[in-house]
Design a protein around this motif. Structure first.
Motif, PDB file in Angstrom:
ATOM      1  N   THR A  88       0.856  -1.190   0.000  1.00 58.42           N
ATOM      2  CA  THR A  88       0.000   0.000   0.000  1.00 58.42           C
ATOM      3  C   THR A  88       0.887   1.233   0.000  1.00 58.42           C
ATOM      4  O   THR A  88       2.102   1.160   0.187  1.00 58.42           O
ATOM      5  CB  THR A  88      -0.975   0.000   1.190  1.00 58.42           C
ATOM      6  OG1 THR A  88      -1.998   0.983   0.956  1.00 58.42           O
ATOM      7  CG2 THR A  88      -0.269   0.291   2.505  1.00 58.42           C
ATOM      8  N   ALA A  90       2.691   4.757   1.055  1.00 57.82           N
ATOM      9  CA  ALA A  90       3.176   5.401   2.274  1.00 57.82           C
ATOM     10  C   ALA A  90       2.378   6.660   2.587  1.00 57.82           C
ATOM     11  O   ALA A  90       2.243   7.042   3.747  1.00 57.82           O
ATOM     12  CB  ALA A  90       4.661   5.748   2.136  1.00 57.82           C
ATOM     13  N   THR A  92      -1.116   7.930   2.742  1.00 55.85           N
ATOM     14  CA  THR A  92      -2.507   7.496   2.751  1.00 55.85           C
ATOM     15  C   THR A  92      -3.113   7.896   4.085  1.00 55.85           C
ATOM     16  O   THR A  92      -2.469   8.578   4.890  1.00 55.85           O
ATOM     17  CB  THR A  92      -2.612   5.977   2.495  1.00 55.85           C
ATOM     18  OG1 THR A  92      -3.981   5.621   2.331  1.00 55.85           O
ATOM     19  CG2 THR A  92      -2.005   5.158   3.626  1.00 55.85           C
ATOM     20  N   PRO A  97      -4.108   1.287   5.975  1.00 56.10           N
ATOM     21  CA  PRO A  97      -3.336   0.255   6.681  1.00 56.10           C
ATOM     22  C   PRO A  97      -4.129  -0.376   7.809  1.00 56.10           C
ATOM     23  O   PRO A  97      -3.924  -1.542   8.154  1.00 56.10           O
ATOM     24  CB  PRO A  97      -2.117   1.016   7.210  1.00 56.10           C
ATOM     25  CG  PRO A  97      -2.550   2.438   7.270  1.00 56.10           C
ATOM     26  CD  PRO A  97      -3.483   2.619   6.116  1.00 56.10           C
ATOM     27  N   PHE A 109       4.734  -0.698   2.937  1.00 57.07           N
ATOM     28  CA  PHE A 109       4.529   0.633   2.370  1.00 57.07           C
ATOM     29  C   PHE A 109       5.449   0.880   1.176  1.00 57.07           C
ATOM     30  O   PHE A 109       6.632   0.534   1.196  1.00 57.07           O
ATOM     31  CB  PHE A 109       4.745   1.703   3.432  1.00 57.07           C
ATOM     32  CG  PHE A 109       3.698   1.680   4.515  1.00 57.07           C
ATOM     33  CD1 PHE A 109       2.411   2.113   4.267  1.00 57.07           C
ATOM     34  CD2 PHE A 109       4.004   1.187   5.782  1.00 57.07           C
ATOM     35  CE1 PHE A 109       1.434   2.064   5.264  1.00 57.07           C
ATOM     36  CE2 PHE A 109       3.042   1.146   6.773  1.00 57.07           C
ATOM     37  CZ  PHE A 109       1.757   1.587   6.512  1.00 57.07           C
ATOM     38  N   ARG A 343       0.997   9.766   9.501  1.00 57.59           N
ATOM     39  CA  ARG A 343       1.877   9.277   8.448  1.00 57.59           C
ATOM     40  C   ARG A 343       2.300   7.861   8.776  1.00 57.59           C
ATOM     41  O   ARG A 343       1.987   7.348   9.847  1.00 57.59           O
ATOM     42  CB  ARG A 343       3.096  10.165   8.273  1.00 57.59           C
ATOM     43  CG  ARG A 343       3.374  11.122   9.386  1.00 57.59           C
ATOM     44  CD  ARG A 343       4.601  11.948   9.175  1.00 57.59           C
ATOM     45  NE  ARG A 343       5.642  11.572  10.123  1.00 57.59           N
ATOM     46  CZ  ARG A 343       6.577  12.399  10.560  1.00 57.59           C
ATOM     47  NH1 ARG A 343       6.641  13.628  10.095  1.00 57.59           N
ATOM     48  NH2 ARG A 343       7.473  12.001  11.417  1.00 57.59           N
ATOM     49  N   TYR A 344       3.000   7.227   7.862  1.00 62.00           N
ATOM     50  CA  TYR A 344       3.250   5.790   7.994  1.00 62.00           C
ATOM     51  C   TYR A 344       3.985   5.423   9.278  1.00 62.00           C
ATOM     52  O   TYR A 344       3.792   4.336   9.815  1.00 62.00           O
ATOM     53  CB  TYR A 344       4.019   5.260   6.767  1.00 62.00           C
ATOM     54  CG  TYR A 344       5.481   5.631   6.730  1.00 62.00           C
ATOM     55  CD1 TYR A 344       6.442   4.803   7.301  1.00 62.00           C
ATOM     56  CD2 TYR A 344       5.916   6.800   6.111  1.00 62.00           C
ATOM     57  CE1 TYR A 344       7.782   5.129   7.266  1.00 62.00           C
ATOM     58  CE2 TYR A 344       7.256   7.128   6.070  1.00 62.00           C
ATOM     59  CZ  TYR A 344       8.196   6.298   6.652  1.00 62.00           C
ATOM     60  OH  TYR A 344       9.521   6.631   6.620  1.00 62.00           O
ATOM     61  N   ASP A 345       4.828   6.323   9.805  1.00 57.36           N
ATOM     62  CA  ASP A 345       5.535   5.982  11.039  1.00 57.36           C
ATOM     63  C   ASP A 345       4.663   6.165  12.279  1.00 57.36           C
ATOM     64  O   ASP A 345       5.103   5.888  13.400  1.00 57.36           O
ATOM     65  CB  ASP A 345       6.843   6.762  11.166  1.00 57.36           C
ATOM     66  CG  ASP A 345       6.657   8.263  11.092  1.00 57.36           C
ATOM     67  OD1 ASP A 345       5.510   8.731  10.955  1.00 57.36           O
ATOM     68  OD2 ASP A 345       7.664   8.991  11.160  1.00 57.36           O
ATOM     69  N   TRP A 347       1.820   4.421  12.418  1.00 57.20           N
ATOM     70  CA  TRP A 347       1.123   3.133  12.480  1.00 57.20           C
ATOM     71  C   TRP A 347       2.118   2.073  12.917  1.00 57.20           C
ATOM     72  O   TRP A 347       2.653   1.300  12.103  1.00 57.20           O
ATOM     73  CB  TRP A 347       0.491   2.829  11.122  1.00 57.20           C
ATOM     74  CG  TRP A 347      -0.374   3.978  10.676  1.00 57.20           C
ATOM     75  CD1 TRP A 347      -1.289   4.661  11.432  1.00 57.20           C
ATOM     76  CD2 TRP A 347      -0.389   4.604   9.392  1.00 57.20           C
ATOM     77  NE1 TRP A 347      -1.874   5.661  10.698  1.00 57.20           N
ATOM     78  CE2 TRP A 347      -1.350   5.649   9.445  1.00 57.20           C
ATOM     79  CE3 TRP A 347       0.295   4.382   8.189  1.00 57.20           C
ATOM     80  CZ2 TRP A 347      -1.626   6.478   8.340  1.00 57.20           C
ATOM     81  CZ3 TRP A 347       0.015   5.191   7.099  1.00 57.20           C
ATOM     82  CH2 TRP A 347      -0.924   6.221   7.182  1.00 57.20           C
ATOM     83  N   THR A 352       7.977  -1.097   9.865  1.00 54.35           N
ATOM     84  CA  THR A 352       8.305  -0.428   8.610  1.00 54.35           C
ATOM     85  C   THR A 352       9.664   0.249   8.689  1.00 54.35           C
ATOM     86  O   THR A 352       9.905   1.065   9.582  1.00 54.35           O
ATOM     87  CB  THR A 352       7.244   0.645   8.281  1.00 54.35           C
ATOM     88  OG1 THR A 352       5.956   0.035   8.287  1.00 54.35           O
ATOM     89  CG2 THR A 352       7.510   1.277   6.924  1.00 54.35           C
ATOM     90  N   SER A 358       9.778   9.303   0.914  1.00 53.43           N
ATOM     91  CA  SER A 358       8.463   9.662   1.453  1.00 53.43           C
ATOM     92  C   SER A 358       8.594  10.621   2.632  1.00 53.43           C
ATOM     93  O   SER A 358       7.772  11.537   2.785  1.00 53.43           O
ATOM     94  CB  SER A 358       7.705   8.402   1.868  1.00 53.43           C
ATOM     95  OG  SER A 358       7.441   7.590   0.748  1.00 53.43           O
TER      96      SER A 358
END
Length: 397
Positions: A88, A90, A92, A97, A109, A343-345, A347, A352, A358
């Motif tokens: 998916t 990064a 979003t 997620p 990601f 942001r992705y970090d 979650w 990750t 990104s």
């Protein structure tokens, strides 16, 4: 004195009168549950599914409780199991997620580009890590879908499209949600049709459709669906598919049906406002306007721009100054999750590694809603304010 914007960034247009009348008719009937219909009556939810399938050129459609439920149901319906990995973006929102984690799978990601779309080179490099891609058309930005499908088809990857921000958009003449195996849409208040909450799922795959309908809680009443496969398909899956109730009700369906008939008009109105803001921002020192490809037809219900390589303090100062003048901006680089700007970090249920490309882009993404309650003059004023405050901070750095 500097001009100040006084409009609301959260005020939506009223529900159309025809939708209100349809909702009142459902309330007066007392038959809100989708399967509680009178003899010979199809019901609002079944009609919504039939109409949306036709509108999107899809064989099957299922109306559900939310866009997030549509995403998780799609993952289960295509066969994702606990422990599987799912690719998916990064860039979003948390439900994407989150839906992967909800089925016990693990998000992988993929980097984001300066166009705010999935990085296709990074996707190709990671294509051997998973058999499913949940592609988020985040904030309405469509990548090169022809190239993406080439990569995924070659690697045997099933694509689920998160179209929460792209209902009514298209790439190269193909509607968003019609490239992959499943398209998922949100009907939440801030999306392109408004039922408070709600979701829609479309597919041409009969087994995916049957499993999704069974999971939504059909109680073996699948014969009452108008946009569903035949009973023989349900016979193949009904004993092995769990009921994870998440149906849409007739009240929300009644509210949505008239809005969907007006979707093309609403898309044009959003895009008029988007372009008014975009034109006002072009050439602002230190600000990058996100490019929109010629093959993309977008829905400009929000707008993003980049303050690339700015310091954290400078970005926060620009956001603060705009806020003081009535313009509400959200920053995706904020270290702590705030509303929808995680942001992705953030979650941390996903293991990750750092994504340096990104990280740089997320640190510069500024996001703003563009409600239809804004006039074109409002949009021009908002752009003037952003331009002035971003320029002031950039020139003082």
């Amino acid at each position: 004195m500097s001009e100040k914007f006084t409009g609301s960034f959260t005020q939506q247009e009223p529900i159309p009168e025809v939708a209100i009348e349809a909702a009142l008719a459902v309330l007066r009937s007392g038959r809100l549950h989708r399967y509680n219909v009178a003899e010979g009556e199809a019901g609002e939810t079944a009609l919504l599914e039939q109409e949306f399938a036709a509108q999107m050129g899809a064989k099957y459609c299922l109306a559900v409780a939310s866009g997030g439920y549509a995403l998780a149901t799609s993952l289960r319906a295509v066969g994702v199991k606990p422990g599987d990995k799912v690719l998916t973006n990064a860039f979003t929102l948390a439900p994407v997620p989150g839906s992967i984690a909800s089925v016990g799978a693990e998000p992988v990601f993929v980097e984001v580009t300066e166009d705010l779309t999935i990085d296709l080179e990074d996707l190709a490099a990671k294509a051997d890590q998973a058999k499913v891609l949940m592609l988020s058309h985040m904030r309405g930005h469509l990548c090169d879908m022809d190239r993406l499908m080439e990569i995924c088809d070659a690697a045997g990857i099933t694509v689920i499209e998160d179209c929460a921000h792209t209902m009514g958009a298209s790439w190269n003449g193909v509607l968003s949600g019609r490239h992959g195996a499943v398209g998922c849409y949100s009907c939440q208040t801030y999306k392109h049709v408004n039922s408070g909450e709600g979701g829609l799922l479309i597919t041409d795959d009969e087994e995916i459709a049957a499993r999704a309908i069974m999971m939504s809680g059909s109680y073996m009443l699948y014969g009452r669906h108008l946009a569903a496969p035949g009973p023989e398909v349900f016979e193949r899956v009904k004993y092995e598919t769990p009921n994870i109730s998440g149906r849409m009700d007739n009240l929300r369906a009644a509210i949505l049906r008239p809005q969907l008939r007006d979707l093309d008009t609403q898309v044009q109105r959003w895009n008029d406002r988007y372009r008014a803001v975009e034109e006002g921002l072009r050439g602002t020192p230190g600000l990058t306007v996100v490019a929109r490809p010629a093959r993309e037809v977008y829905v400009g219900s929000s707008i993003q721009f980049l303050l690339l390589d700015w310091s954290e303090e400078a970005v926060q100062e620009a956001v603060r100054r705009c806020s003081a003048r009535g313009v509400e901006l959200k920053w995706f680089g904020t270290p702590e999750p705030v509303a929808f700007t995680s942001r992705y970090d953030s979650w941390r249920y996903a293991d990750t590694p750092r994504l340096p490309q990104s990280d740089r882009i997320l640190a510069g993404i500024i996001d703003m809603r563009v409600p239809l309650t804004f006039s074109l003059e409002d949009c021009a004023q908002i752009a003037r304010i952003i331009r002035a405050e971003v320029s002031a901070v950039y020139q003082s750095a």
